[in-house]
Design an enzyme around this catalytic site. Structure first.
Site, PDB file in Angstrom:
ATOM      1  N   CYS A  43      41.156  33.492  39.528  1.00  0.00           N
ATOM      2  CA  CYS A  43      41.764  33.965  38.283  1.00  0.00           C
ATOM      3  C   CYS A  43      43.061  34.715  38.560  1.00  0.00           C
ATOM      4  O   CYS A  43      44.091  34.448  37.953  1.00  0.00           O
ATOM      5  CB  CYS A  43      40.762  34.843  37.539  1.00  0.00           C
ATOM      6  N   CYS A  48      43.968  32.042  35.833  1.00  0.00           N
ATOM      7  CA  CYS A  48      44.305  32.609  34.518  1.00  0.00           C
ATOM      8  C   CYS A  48      45.616  33.398  34.486  1.00  0.00           C
ATOM      9  O   CYS A  48      46.459  33.180  33.612  1.00  0.00           O
ATOM     10  CB  CYS A  48      43.205  33.562  34.040  1.00  0.00           C
ATOM     11  N   LYS A  51      48.932  31.592  35.572  1.00  0.00           N
ATOM     12  CA  LYS A  51      49.114  30.527  34.570  1.00  0.00           C
ATOM     13  C   LYS A  51      49.643  31.094  33.257  1.00  0.00           C
ATOM     14  O   LYS A  51      50.574  30.579  32.664  1.00  0.00           O
ATOM     15  CB  LYS A  51      47.781  29.823  34.339  1.00  0.00           C
ATOM     16  N   TYR A 178      41.154  21.323  30.313  1.00  0.00           N
ATOM     17  CA  TYR A 178      42.105  22.305  29.794  1.00  0.00           C
ATOM     18  C   TYR A 178      43.208  22.640  30.787  1.00  0.00           C
ATOM     19  O   TYR A 178      44.344  22.920  30.393  1.00  0.00           O
ATOM     20  CB  TYR A 178      41.377  23.560  29.283  1.00  0.00           C
ATOM     21  N   GLU A 182      47.094  22.431  29.850  1.00  0.00           N
ATOM     22  CA  GLU A 182      47.949  23.619  29.941  1.00  0.00           C
ATOM     23  C   GLU A 182      49.169  23.367  30.824  1.00  0.00           C
ATOM     24  O   GLU A 182      50.290  23.749  30.474  1.00  0.00           O
ATOM     25  CB  GLU A 182      47.140  24.802  30.480  1.00  0.00           C
ATOM     26  N   ASP A 303      31.577  30.482  39.070  1.00  0.00           N
ATOM     27  CA  ASP A 303      31.830  29.035  39.074  1.00  0.00           C
ATOM     28  C   ASP A 303      30.941  28.282  40.064  1.00  0.00           C
ATOM     29  O   ASP A 303      30.703  27.087  39.879  1.00  0.00           O
ATOM     30  CB  ASP A 303      33.300  28.765  39.437  1.00  0.00           C
ATOM     31  N   THR A 311      36.434  33.262  33.584  1.00  0.00           N
ATOM     32  CA  THR A 311      36.447  34.577  34.206  1.00  0.00           C
ATOM     33  C   THR A 311      35.541  35.592  33.502  1.00  0.00           C
ATOM     34  O   THR A 311      34.718  36.252  34.159  1.00  0.00           O
ATOM     35  CB  THR A 311      37.896  35.087  34.316  1.00  0.00           C
ATOM     36  N   HIS A 436      47.789  39.347   4.763  1.00  0.00           N
ATOM     37  CA  HIS A 436      48.773  38.417   4.237  1.00  0.00           C
ATOM     38  C   HIS A 436      50.189  38.852   4.583  1.00  0.00           C
ATOM     39  O   HIS A 436      50.481  40.041   4.544  1.00  0.00           O
ATOM     40  CB  HIS A 436      48.621  38.357   2.700  1.00  0.00           C
ATOM     41  N   GLU A 441      44.415  34.490   8.005  1.00  0.00           N
ATOM     42  CA  GLU A 441      43.753  34.755   6.723  1.00  0.00           C
ATOM     43  C   GLU A 441      43.070  33.506   6.171  1.00  0.00           C
ATOM     44  O   GLU A 441      42.149  33.590   5.362  1.00  0.00           O
ATOM     45  CB  GLU A 441      44.736  35.325   5.693  1.00  0.00           C
TER      46      GLU A 441
HETATM   47  C1  FAD Z   1      44.457  26.853  36.972  1.00  0.00           C
HETATM   48  C2  FAD Z   1      43.280  27.633  36.426  1.00  0.00           C
HETATM   49  C3  FAD Z   1      43.399  28.300  35.242  1.00  0.00           C
HETATM   50  C4  FAD Z   1      42.335  29.031  34.731  1.00  0.00           C
HETATM   51  N1  FAD Z   1      42.503  29.675  33.548  1.00  0.00           N
HETATM   52  C5  FAD Z   1      41.487  30.401  33.039  1.00  0.00           C
HETATM   53  C6  FAD Z   1      41.656  31.122  31.824  1.00  0.00           C
HETATM   54  O1  FAD Z   1      42.720  31.079  31.193  1.00  0.00           O
HETATM   55  N2  FAD Z   1      40.609  31.871  31.358  1.00  0.00           N
HETATM   56  C7  FAD Z   1      39.417  31.923  32.041  1.00  0.00           C
HETATM   57  O2  FAD Z   1      38.509  32.622  31.573  1.00  0.00           O
HETATM   58  N3  FAD Z   1      39.224  31.236  33.190  1.00  0.00           N
HETATM   59  C8  FAD Z   1      40.231  30.492  33.701  1.00  0.00           C
HETATM   60  N4  FAD Z   1      40.060  29.820  34.890  1.00  0.00           N
HETATM   61  C9  FAD Z   1      38.723  29.850  35.527  1.00  0.00           C
HETATM   62  C10 FAD Z   1      38.531  31.149  36.321  1.00  0.00           C
HETATM   63  O3  FAD Z   1      39.585  31.301  37.235  1.00  0.00           O
HETATM   64  C11 FAD Z   1      37.188  31.080  37.036  1.00  0.00           C
HETATM   65  O4  FAD Z   1      36.171  30.817  36.104  1.00  0.00           O
HETATM   66  C12 FAD Z   1      36.883  32.398  37.755  1.00  0.00           C
HETATM   67  O5  FAD Z   1      37.875  32.732  38.665  1.00  0.00           O
HETATM   68  C13 FAD Z   1      35.526  32.278  38.463  1.00  0.00           C
HETATM   69  O6  FAD Z   1      35.262  33.451  39.164  1.00  0.00           O
HETATM   70  P1  FAD Z   1      34.291  33.430  40.425  1.00  0.00           P
HETATM   71  O7  FAD Z   1      34.029  34.840  40.787  1.00  0.00           O
HETATM   72  O8  FAD Z   1      33.137  32.545  40.177  1.00  0.00           O
HETATM   73  O9  FAD Z   1      35.114  32.701  41.600  1.00  0.00           O
HETATM   74  P2  FAD Z   1      36.598  32.859  42.121  1.00  0.00           P
HETATM   75  O10 FAD Z   1      37.429  33.692  41.253  1.00  0.00           O
HETATM   76  O11 FAD Z   1      37.055  31.473  42.425  1.00  0.00           O
HETATM   77  O12 FAD Z   1      36.418  33.666  43.488  1.00  0.00           O
HETATM   78  C14 FAD Z   1      35.756  33.140  44.587  1.00  0.00           C
HETATM   79  C15 FAD Z   1      36.294  33.822  45.822  1.00  0.00           C
HETATM   80  O13 FAD Z   1      35.440  33.529  46.933  1.00  0.00           O
HETATM   81  C16 FAD Z   1      36.241  33.379  48.087  1.00  0.00           C
HETATM   82  N5  FAD Z   1      35.444  32.638  49.068  1.00  0.00           N
HETATM   83  C17 FAD Z   1      34.982  31.368  48.958  1.00  0.00           C
HETATM   84  N6  FAD Z   1      34.219  31.068  50.035  1.00  0.00           N
HETATM   85  C18 FAD Z   1      34.197  32.174  50.825  1.00  0.00           C
HETATM   86  C19 FAD Z   1      33.573  32.480  52.052  1.00  0.00           C
HETATM   87  N7  FAD Z   1      32.793  31.604  52.661  1.00  0.00           N
HETATM   88  N8  FAD Z   1      33.757  33.703  52.592  1.00  0.00           N
HETATM   89  C20 FAD Z   1      34.546  34.625  51.947  1.00  0.00           C
HETATM   90  N9  FAD Z   1      35.152  34.379  50.780  1.00  0.00           N
HETATM   91  C21 FAD Z   1      34.970  33.179  50.211  1.00  0.00           C
HETATM   92  C22 FAD Z   1      37.466  32.634  47.568  1.00  0.00           C
HETATM   93  O14 FAD Z   1      38.566  32.772  48.458  1.00  0.00           O
HETATM   94  C23 FAD Z   1      37.685  33.318  46.228  1.00  0.00           C
HETATM   95  O15 FAD Z   1      38.552  34.420  46.331  1.00  0.00           O
HETATM   96  C24 FAD Z   1      41.109  29.084  35.445  1.00  0.00           C
HETATM   97  C25 FAD Z   1      40.980  28.405  36.660  1.00  0.00           C
HETATM   98  C26 FAD Z   1      42.050  27.685  37.145  1.00  0.00           C
HETATM   99  C27 FAD Z   1      41.900  26.962  38.453  1.00  0.00           C
END
Ligand code: FAD
Length: 452
Positions: A43, A48, A51, A178, A182, A303, A311, A436, A441
């Site tokens: 994110c 997010c 972007k 999406y 975007e 995710d 997020t 308004h 509205e």
């Molecule tokens: C282009 C794009 C736009 C988006 N726009 C939106 C939006 O507008 N609004 C919204 O709500 N969501 C948006 N999302 C989705 C959002 O980014 C994710 O849903 C969110 O980041 C998920 O959080 P998370 O904690 O599951 O994983 P992440 O945020 O992906 O974090 C996972 C972390 O784990 C780390 N990691 C992975 N494996 C290991 C390991 N073995 N050891 C140590 N570290 C590790 C990674 O490096 C990463 O930092 C977007 C996603 C993308 C790709």
């Protein structure tokens, strides 16, 4: 718990992992978090936040056109400098990385840099060092997938777009989710000639049918070459750029091809299989209602569980987990009536059920729909139309779906989300006085159902 070094070891410092770590530490747990790439996760770094900064940048062209076409402004010149935007964005992301570092430090969470793998149900290894923990949380997020076609390595994913050396003149965006929509709108707004290809009959699968077709019309009206039932079957290098060979054998030249064709849960080489963690659909980690895997000491959120990849949902799952583990308050995440936005031009805001889902779920529904040219565009050349839609369960009068395609849809939907989550009925909407003149509205002034 005392003989193990940590009460909770979090793998992945993204949206979900950081929240779970901080809140658990605040409840007195001994917490460590491992991160191998960037604090804040997808994110903050490649999702997010950067972007949305690009989305803001892409709106200025429209604003300038509207200003000159209808509101009396004369602009002597305008030009756009990609490196300035890219580098300002990167500076802000780096600032956020430091903010996250501070949040973890202040909460007393031990931050361990490096890639973590599971050794056994209570042991994690990072850079050859082993850590024992009572509970392990997998919060490793997702990663873009790339189709296996000849020349696929010539295309980019969303990860790389945030750091492009230069802006392309012509871009092909492949995908119908999406993120694809975007980026098509961002590039177009920045002056790039954009073709978007999607293999299905209509993009944004899972969204309300009216929203999908209305947005497709608006996007085409802006000049994006949007093609459905079309895919790329090969990519070739040409002298100045890159060429996509399409499924109908035609060829399309561009400077950049983006694959926004989906994301997969980040589970590879984590050691999950070795400790016996089970997977569900699409390679996601299978969890119960409390985010626990089949291995009792291992949990998963965000995710990587592929429940609802947003997020605020990952954050909510992290909060629930810390309540469950360290506040003696088992709490399962609530995935009902989660609002969401697509930051396209025009943007989309949604909450609740689509008309298609509601007609399956309820015996009878009422649908209210309006489409209009926003007041601002009565003075501009803009032909863009706003769409608003309400879906009501006739038996209870409850508003079960609210959808909008139009300016500020993301901002507008957040307020309505509170009402809908609280169970607002159509009668409540009718009793509410509008602001308004606004577009919003219309949500409280629609009186005649168009179908059901
Ligand atoms: C282009 C794009 C736009 C988006 N726009 C939106 C939006 O507008 N609004 C919204 O709500 N969501 C948006 N999302 C989705 C959002 O980014 C994710 O849903 C969110 O980041 C998920 O959080 P998370 O904690 O599951 O994983 P992440 O945020 O992906 O974090 C996972 C972390 O784990 C780390 N990691 C992975 N494996 C290991 C390991 N073995 N050891 C140590 N570290 C590790 C990674 O490096 C990463 O930092 C977007 C996603 C993308 C790709």
């Amino acid at each position: 718990m005392a003989d193990r070094e940590f009460d909770l070891f979090v793998i992945g410092a993204g949206s979900g992992g950081v929240r779970a770590a901080r809140f658990s530490a605040a409840r007195g747990a001994r917490v460590a978090i491992a991160e191998d790439r960037y604090l804040g996760g997808t994110c903050v770094n490649v999702g997010c936040i950067p972007k949305k900064l690009f989305v803001y940048a892409s709106h200025f062209r429209d604003e300038m056109e509207d200003a000159t076409s209808g509101f009396g402004w004369t602009l002597t010149s305008s030009s756009f400098d990609w490196p300035t935007l890219r580098d300002n964005k990167t500076r802000e992301i780096e600032r956020l990385n430091r903010v996250y570092e501070g949040l973890l430090r202040d909460a007393g969470v031990r931050h361990i840099e490096g890639r973590a793998t599971l050794v056994d149900p209570h042991t994690v290894e990072v850079d050859g060092k082993r850590y024992s923990a009572e509970n392990i949380l997998i919060a490793t997020g997702g990663w873009p997938t790339v189709p296996e076609i000849p020349g696929a390595e010539l295309a980019l994913t969303s990860n790389e777009l945030f750091y492009l050396d230069e802006l392309p003149h012509k871009a092909i965006i492949v995908g119908g989710g999406y993120i694809a929509v975007e980026f098509a709108c961002i590039f177009h707004g920045l002056g790039v000639d954009v073709t978007q290809l999607y293999r299905g009959p209509l993009f944004l699968r899972g969204f309300d049918g009216d929203v999908r077709s209305h947005l497709a019309e608006q996007i085409r009206g802006r000049g994006i070459d949007l093609r459905f039932e079309t895919n790329v079957k090969a990519i070739e290098k040409t002298d100045p750029g890159i060429r996509a060979v399409l499924t109908d054998d035609s060829k399309l030249d561009a400077d950049l091809i983006l694959f926004a064709t989906g994301r997969r849960p980040n589970t590879e080489n984590l050691g999950l299989e070795d400790v016996g963690v089970e997977f569900g659909k699409a390679g996601a980690i299978a969890v119960d209602a409390y985010s626990r895997t089949n291995v009792p000491s291992i949990w998963a959120i965000g995710d990587v569980t592929n429940r609802m990849n947003l997020t605020p949902v990952a954050i909510h799952e992290g909060v629930c987990l810390s309540e469950t583990l360290f506040n003696d308050n088992p709490r399962s995440p609530d995935h009902e009536y989660v609002p969401a936005a697509v930051f396209s031009q025009p943007p989309v805001g949604i909450i609740g059920l689509t008309e298609e889902q509601a007609s399956e779920k309820f015996a009878a529904i009422d649908v209210y729909r309006t489409s209009f040219r926003a007041l601002k565009h009565t003075l501009t050349d803009g032909r863009e139309r706003t769409l608003m839609k309400l879906i009501i369960d006739r038996a209870t009068d409850r508003v079960v779906g609210l959808h909008m395609v139009g300016p500020e849809a993301g901002e507008i939907i957040q307020g309505f989300a509170v009402a809908i989550k609280a169970g607002a009925t159509k009668a409540d909407f009718d009793a509410t006085i509008g602001v308004h003149p606004t577009s919003a509205e219309e949500f409280v002034t629609m009186r005649t159902p168009v179908g059901g």
